[in-house]
Design a protein around this motif. Structure first.
Motif, PDB file in Angstrom:
ATOM      1  N   ASP A   1      -3.585  -8.815   1.626  1.00  0.00           N
ATOM      2  CA  ASP A   1      -3.171  -8.222   0.344  1.00  0.00           C
ATOM      3  C   ASP A   1      -3.051  -6.705   0.471  1.00  0.00           C
ATOM      4  O   ASP A   1      -2.120  -6.100  -0.055  1.00  0.00           O
ATOM      5  CB  ASP A   1      -4.189  -8.551  -0.757  1.00  0.00           C
ATOM      6  N   LEU A   2      -4.024  -6.127   1.148  1.00  0.00           N
ATOM      7  CA  LEU A   2      -3.975  -4.669   1.320  1.00  0.00           C
ATOM      8  C   LEU A   2      -2.685  -4.257   2.032  1.00  0.00           C
ATOM      9  O   LEU A   2      -2.034  -3.294   1.636  1.00  0.00           O
ATOM     10  CB  LEU A   2      -5.201  -4.210   2.113  1.00  0.00           C
ATOM     11  N   ARG A   3      -2.297  -5.027   3.015  1.00  0.00           N
ATOM     12  CA  ARG A   3      -1.053  -4.697   3.739  1.00  0.00           C
ATOM     13  C   ARG A   3       0.158  -4.929   2.840  1.00  0.00           C
ATOM     14  O   ARG A   3       1.072  -4.112   2.818  1.00  0.00           O
ATOM     15  CB  ARG A   3      -0.966  -5.514   5.029  1.00  0.00           C
ATOM     16  N   ARG A   4       0.165  -6.055   2.134  1.00  0.00           N
ATOM     17  CA  ARG A   4       1.299  -6.345   1.234  1.00  0.00           C
ATOM     18  C   ARG A   4       1.543  -5.193   0.266  1.00  0.00           C
ATOM     19  O   ARG A   4       2.663  -4.851  -0.048  1.00  0.00           O
ATOM     20  CB  ARG A   4       1.023  -7.597   0.410  1.00  0.00           C
ATOM     21  N   ARG A   5       0.459  -4.611  -0.208  1.00  0.00           N
ATOM     22  CA  ARG A   5       0.572  -3.550  -1.208  1.00  0.00           C
ATOM     23  C   ARG A   5       1.234  -2.291  -0.655  1.00  0.00           C
ATOM     24  O   ARG A   5       1.718  -1.467  -1.400  1.00  0.00           O
ATOM     25  CB  ARG A   5      -0.822  -3.185  -1.727  1.00  0.00           C
ATOM     26  N   ASN A   6       1.200  -2.114   0.632  1.00  0.00           N
ATOM     27  CA  ASN A   6       1.625  -0.840   1.209  1.00  0.00           C
ATOM     28  C   ASN A   6       2.831  -0.907   2.145  1.00  0.00           C
ATOM     29  O   ASN A   6       3.329   0.131   2.565  1.00  0.00           O
ATOM     30  CB  ASN A   6       0.445  -0.215   1.969  1.00  0.00           C
TER      31      ASN A   6
ATOM     32  N   TYR B   1       4.002   1.469   6.935  1.00  0.00           N
ATOM     33  CA  TYR B   1       3.513   1.541   5.553  1.00  0.00           C
ATOM     34  C   TYR B   1       4.079   2.753   4.829  1.00  0.00           C
ATOM     35  O   TYR B   1       4.471   3.737   5.449  1.00  0.00           O
ATOM     36  CB  TYR B   1       1.977   1.602   5.552  1.00  0.00           C
TER      37      TYR B   1
ATOM     38  N   ASP C   1      -7.540  -0.501  -5.584  1.00  0.00           N
ATOM     39  CA  ASP C   1      -6.674  -1.686  -5.455  1.00  0.00           C
ATOM     40  C   ASP C   1      -6.001  -1.753  -4.082  1.00  0.00           C
ATOM     41  O   ASP C   1      -5.178  -2.624  -3.830  1.00  0.00           O
ATOM     42  CB  ASP C   1      -5.626  -1.698  -6.568  1.00  0.00           C
ATOM     43  N   GLY C   2      -6.343  -0.816  -3.199  1.00  0.00           N
ATOM     44  CA  GLY C   2      -5.819  -0.884  -1.835  1.00  0.00           C
ATOM     45  C   GLY C   2      -4.567  -0.053  -1.591  1.00  0.00           C
ATOM     46  O   GLY C   2      -4.062  -0.027  -0.465  1.00  0.00           O
ATOM     47  N   VAL C   3      -4.064   0.619  -2.614  1.00  0.00           N
ATOM     48  CA  VAL C   3      -2.874   1.451  -2.409  1.00  0.00           C
ATOM     49  C   VAL C   3      -3.268   2.685  -1.586  1.00  0.00           C
ATOM     50  O   VAL C   3      -4.233   3.378  -1.896  1.00  0.00           O
ATOM     51  CB  VAL C   3      -2.241   1.860  -3.749  1.00  0.00           C
TER      52      VAL C   3
ATOM     53  N   LEU D   1     -11.255  -6.377  -0.423  1.00  0.00           N
ATOM     54  CA  LEU D   1      -9.887  -6.865  -0.603  1.00  0.00           C
ATOM     55  C   LEU D   1      -9.526  -7.765   0.571  1.00  0.00           C
ATOM     56  O   LEU D   1     -10.043  -7.591   1.679  1.00  0.00           O
ATOM     57  CB  LEU D   1      -8.901  -5.693  -0.626  1.00  0.00           C
TER      58      LEU D   1
ATOM     59  N   GLU E   1       7.972  -7.880   5.079  1.00  0.00           N
ATOM     60  CA  GLU E   1       7.235  -8.869   4.258  1.00  0.00           C
ATOM     61  C   GLU E   1       7.435 -10.281   4.790  1.00  0.00           C
ATOM     62  O   GLU E   1       6.482 -11.047   4.904  1.00  0.00           O
ATOM     63  CB  GLU E   1       7.744  -8.847   2.815  1.00  0.00           C
TER      64      GLU E   1
END
Lengths: 161, 781
Positions: free
Chosen positions: B395-400, B344, B305-307, B391, B424
């Motif tokens: 989104d990948l950046r948002r997640r981290n 991150y 999920d990109g975490v 991904l 953000e």
């Protein structure tokens, strides 16, 4: 080294001097005449910091020998303002903060002068092209382009009034 | 005076006061100084990258017209302490001589100095010096140098590895074991030049009557330079004065003390007359210093999920042939390593930095050292990971991201908690302004027409204003910054600071801070800087520290002087202090509003009448403050670029560019935006143009501006700038801006190009992204 007699007009003033043939115009202006506003950024004709006007045309004073200007007229950055009154190009650079460290600035102002003599209302692309022979490491150029644009408007207003 | 706290100038685009002298040719750069009896120096430099020096014969040169002195290492080295750099638990020291006497270790190594009546004559004589060399084979490639013990640049090190440092936190192996995917790539940032338009320059003068050395230097840190001169030449600190007037750009290059500086100072002492040395562009590009010669092998472990679960970095830093005093040569590689995880949340991180000696020019800090190259590698790897995991890269950046709910965030690697950042918001606003939602459609449509468009993002969090730093060598452990504000008897405010400006506009922004604090007009405040005899001390202008550190210090001192003025006014009006207010330029007592005193009345009285003195310790209105903020402030930003790559020619056009920055409350938007645009141009240079190249036999090939390209006015158009203005916590509200934008910009450009060329599965792991490399990456020729 043998010296050569030189007569030229700089910023409206006649000068006579004895110079070595190898002395560059930039060094003559800076050292012999004390006009230190002309800066040397590369001494090989690329950066444009040493730009001055020779008979109204922008030239690189690091690539000319002083003796080549015999009988000619040179304008340097010190010759742009009329006493306390800034030239409209200088005003525009101040208002738009078209500089940071200021080392390259005299060259940009004289290149802008040359452009606006030839093209009173240049487009943004024409401004970029005209000043692309001058290098600046601080500003990213946008404020310089804005300064030249503002200067063109000021000069236009001056002509109209 | 206005009531305190009502800003009149902060946030306004006040015209920069220094600009007036600079646009009229009245700036004073070092080369503009012409002192009586002044002589001029030129350095003879090694043409070999590595050679034993068997002899230097200056007999013919000594009789050349106009020559005053010729000195070599054997004349000068014993008169200065060695410039020792880098002694740590991980490394032995490198001892640097003023002029190398045994070996030349790089092309451009200064072997002799000629002093003559003018620079022309000095260079004439220089050509007559006869040096006998025994050329040695050079080591030029960091990987080769690491492995080689046959050829040693510094014999005392026993190898060409200066140091191997390791660090990190958490457990990388554990992160890999728990992950779904590990992505790895090696990124190669090109060696480049800080390239200020004005190179290194100094004039040194020795006054035998006062036994005082005065040095005019184009410097970022006159006080540090004074300390170094005092230490190395064994002259008491108060007998050394360093003056820094206008500085034609610096960018990290001028926060070093160079061998040439020491040589010129020694000559001034010996000759008893002013000696000037101004490097030319060839010397600057060949022999001053380079930067960013990093190889970054980066691995990232992620869940599907990109975490992000972990990061591992193996960095090789090519430090060149020497360190630069007083920094440890492995500083910049380590800074890269330590800054990599930000912005991150990376729970596990392992790093190694191998710093390697080669026969090239030494490595300097250059605007955002370590951070800029690291961010390019990290953001590029995130994009590669996003592609691999299918991904959305955003989104990948948002997640981290270290997000609002994570604040204050304690960096796992240590350091002060991160607070008041808006990562953000910056990302979302940049995405909106660049038109990200519609971009994929635009990209597809273009692709159908055979046009290659790409979008890239760069995100940063950057600390600035750390009191403690390696540059405070010989100074207090907490770093140093003090400023003095005084109200003169004529009603003018003078503020003395130890920072100096190389284009950052401090004369204006600092004046705005003082003016607003004291309630006087901006033009009533004179900022005095760049002279170590002024009542101010400083660790210098670097690391984006000046606005944060000097700003907070100045505001404190200005507040003191305001309070002193109220006290004097109250005494004059025989009113309690708390009943005296400043309104409309006058001091007014509550009980008798008609009896008012002007600023000038109070200022004059305070200086002339000792009975009105605000303290028992002295007369007058003045305060000196030290920087007292315990930790750094953090600024953040997000940049986004949309580019088009012409796959026939390799030309990259920047179609849109957005910079969202949070540097806290803006002091002067015109000056702030100049910093941002300038940083973006420098990032453009390092991504697309700039590369110092050596030939296989160690000769520098980029010694003119025809070979070393920097951006020009036609490189790219304007950028959209958006400010978030989140104040820093604590008493100093202001954050930094000098370096952060560059950290975000390099990845934005490079990731946009990689995105544009994703249909080719292009690997773009080597900067600069020159046309030939891009064509090659697309499989063309």
């Amino acid at each position: 080294m043998a010296q050569v007699a030189l007569r030229l007009k700089v910023n409206g003033v006649e000068h006579e001097a004895l110079v070595e043939p190898r002395l560059t115009l930039a060094d003559f202006l800076r050292t012999d005449l004390g006009l230190t506003g002309t800066h040397l950024g590369c001494e090989h004709g690329v950066c444009g910091a040493c730009t001055v006007l020779l008979d109204g045309e922008a030239v690189r004073s690091c690539l000319l020998f002083a003796v080549q200007t015999e009988g000619h007229e040179v304008i340097t950055i010190e010759g742009m303002a009329q006493g306390e009154e800034l030239h409209p190009i200088q005003e525009a650079f101040w208002e738009q903060h078209g500089l940071q460290c200021g080392f390259c600035t005299p060259g940009f102002i004289l290149s802008a002068y040359n452009l606006l003599q030839e093209n009173a209302q240049p487009s943004e692309e024409e401004i970029q092209a005209a000043i692309s022979g001058n290098l600046c490491r601080c500003t990213g150029y946008q404020s310089i382009v804005a300064s030249v644009k503002a200067a063109a408007e000021k000069l236009q207003l001056q002509r109209e009034s | 005076m206005r009531p305190r706290g009502q800003s009149a100038s902060i946030g306004e685009p006040v015209k920069a006061s220094a600009d007036l002298r600079l646009i009229t040719g009245r700036g004073v750069f070092v080369d503009d100084l012409h002192l009586p009896r002044m002589v001029h120096a030129a350095f003879l430099r090694s043409p070999h990258p590595h050679a034993r020096i068997l002899g230097i014969d200056a007999k013919n040169a000594a009789t050349s017209p106009g020559v005053v002195a010729i000195r070599t290492g054997s004349d000068l080295n014993l008169r200065s302490k060695l410039m020792q750099v880098g002694e740590t638990t991980e490394a032995s020291a490198i001892d640097i001589e003023v002029l190398p006497s045994g070996k030349a270790r790089m092309v451009g190594d200064p072997l002799a100095v000629v002093v003559a009546q003018d620079r022309y004559l000095a260079e004439d004589a220089m050509e007559l010096i006869d040096v006998t060399y025994e050329p040695l084979s050079p080591v030029l490639d960091a990987d080769v140098a690491r492995a080689s013990t046959d050829t040693l640049v510094h014999e005392n090190l026993g190898s060409n590895v200066f140091s191997t440092a390791e660090g990190g936190y958490g457990d990388w192996d554990e992160a890999v074991a728990s992950s779904d995917v590990v992505v790895r790539e090696t990124f190669r940032q090109a060696r480049c030049s800080p390239f200020p338009l004005e190179g290194r320059a100094l004039v040194a003068d020795w006054d035998p009557a006062d036994a005082k050395l005065t040095v005019w230097s184009s410097s970022q840190w006159p006080h540090m330079f004074r300390q170094h001169l005092s230490d190395l030449l064994n002259i008491p600190l108060d007998h050394v004065r360093v003056v820094t007037q206008d500085v034609g750009g610096a960018f990290g290059l001028k926060a070093n003390t160079f061998r040439e500086d020491i040589a010129i100072a020694l000559l001034a002492v010996e000759l008893g007359r002013p000696v000037k040395w101004v490097e030319d562009r060839r010397e600057n590009l060949m022999a001053s210093a380079h930067a960013r010669d990093h190889s970054i092998d980066l691995e990232i472990a992620l869940k599907n999920d990109g975490v992000i679960l972990g990061l591992r970095a193996r960095i090789v830093d090519d430090m060149g042939a020497y360190g630069l005093y007083p920094w440890s040569p492995d500083s910049w590689g380590k800074l890269l390593a330590v800054s990599l995880p930000l912005p991150y949340k990376v729970p596990n991180y392992q790093w190694e930095v191998v710093t390697v000696v080669t026969n090239k020019a030494p490595e300097s800090a250059y605007r955002a050292p370590g951070n800029a190259a690291g961010a390019w590698a990290r953001e590029s790897l995130l994009d590669i990971a996003a592609r691999q995991l299918s991904l959305d890269p955003i989104d990948l950046r948002r997640r981290n991201l270290i997000a609002r709910q994570d604040l204050p965030f304690s960096p796992l690697g240590g350091g002060a908690p991160i607070d008041a950042v808006t990562t953000e918001e910056a990302l979302e606003q940049a995405a909106a302004l660049i038109g990200y939602d519609d971009f994929r459609q635009e990209q597809q449509k273009a692709l159908a027409e055979g046009r290659y468009l790409g979008v890239g993002f760069g995100i940063y969090i950057k600390a600035a204003g750390r009191p403690k730093s390696p540059a405070t060598v010989g100074l207090s452990e907490t770093g140093l910054e003090s400023a003095t504000v005084r109200m003169s008897a004529t009603g003018a405010v003078q503020a003395f600071v130890g920072a100096c400006s190389g284009g950052q506009g401090y004369e204006t922004t600092f004046a705005q801070l003082v003016a607003d604090e004291m309630g006087v007009p901006v033009d009533a405040v004179q900022i005095q800087m760049g002279d170590t005899d002024f009542p101010a001390e400083s660790s210098g202008t670097w690391g984006s520290r000046s606005t944060v550190v000097v700003g907070a210090t100045l505001v404190g001192a200005a507040r003191d002087v305001s309070t002193q003025m109220i006290a004097v006014a109250a005494k004059m009006m025989e009113a309690p202090q708390e009943e005296v207010a400043l309104e409309g330029g006058f001091f007014i007592a509550e009980r008798a509003p008609s009896e008012r005193l002007s600023v000038l009345d109070v200022a004059r009285a305070a200086w002339e009448d000792s009975s009105l003195a605000p303290s028992t310790l002295g007369t007058g209105l003045s305060s000196t403050r030290h920087y007292e903020i315990p930790g750094p402030t953090y600024s953040n930003g997000c940049h986004a670029a949309v580019v088009e790559v012409d796959t026939e020619t390799g030309k990259v056009s920047v179609l849109r560019y957005v910079a969202v920055e949070d540097c806290g409350p803006l002091i002067n938007p015109m000056i702030a935006n100049g910093q941002i645009r300038g940083a973006i141009a420098q990032a453009y240079g390092s991504v697309f143009l700039e590369e110092i190249v050596y030939s296989e036999d160690g000769l520098p090939l980029t010694t003119t501006l025809l070979d070393y390209l920097i951006p020009d006015a036609a490189s790219m158009g304007d950028v959209i700038i958006k400010h978030l203005e989140t104040p820093a916590p604590g008493s100093g509200r202001f954050k930094s801006l000098g370096e952060g934008p560059l950290v975000a910009s390099a990845p934005a450009f490079a990731c946009a190009v990689a995105d544009a060329l994703s249909p080719f599965d292009a690997r773009l792991t080597r900067l600069p992204l020159k046309p030939d490399r891009l064509i090659e990456a697309t499989g063309g020729d």
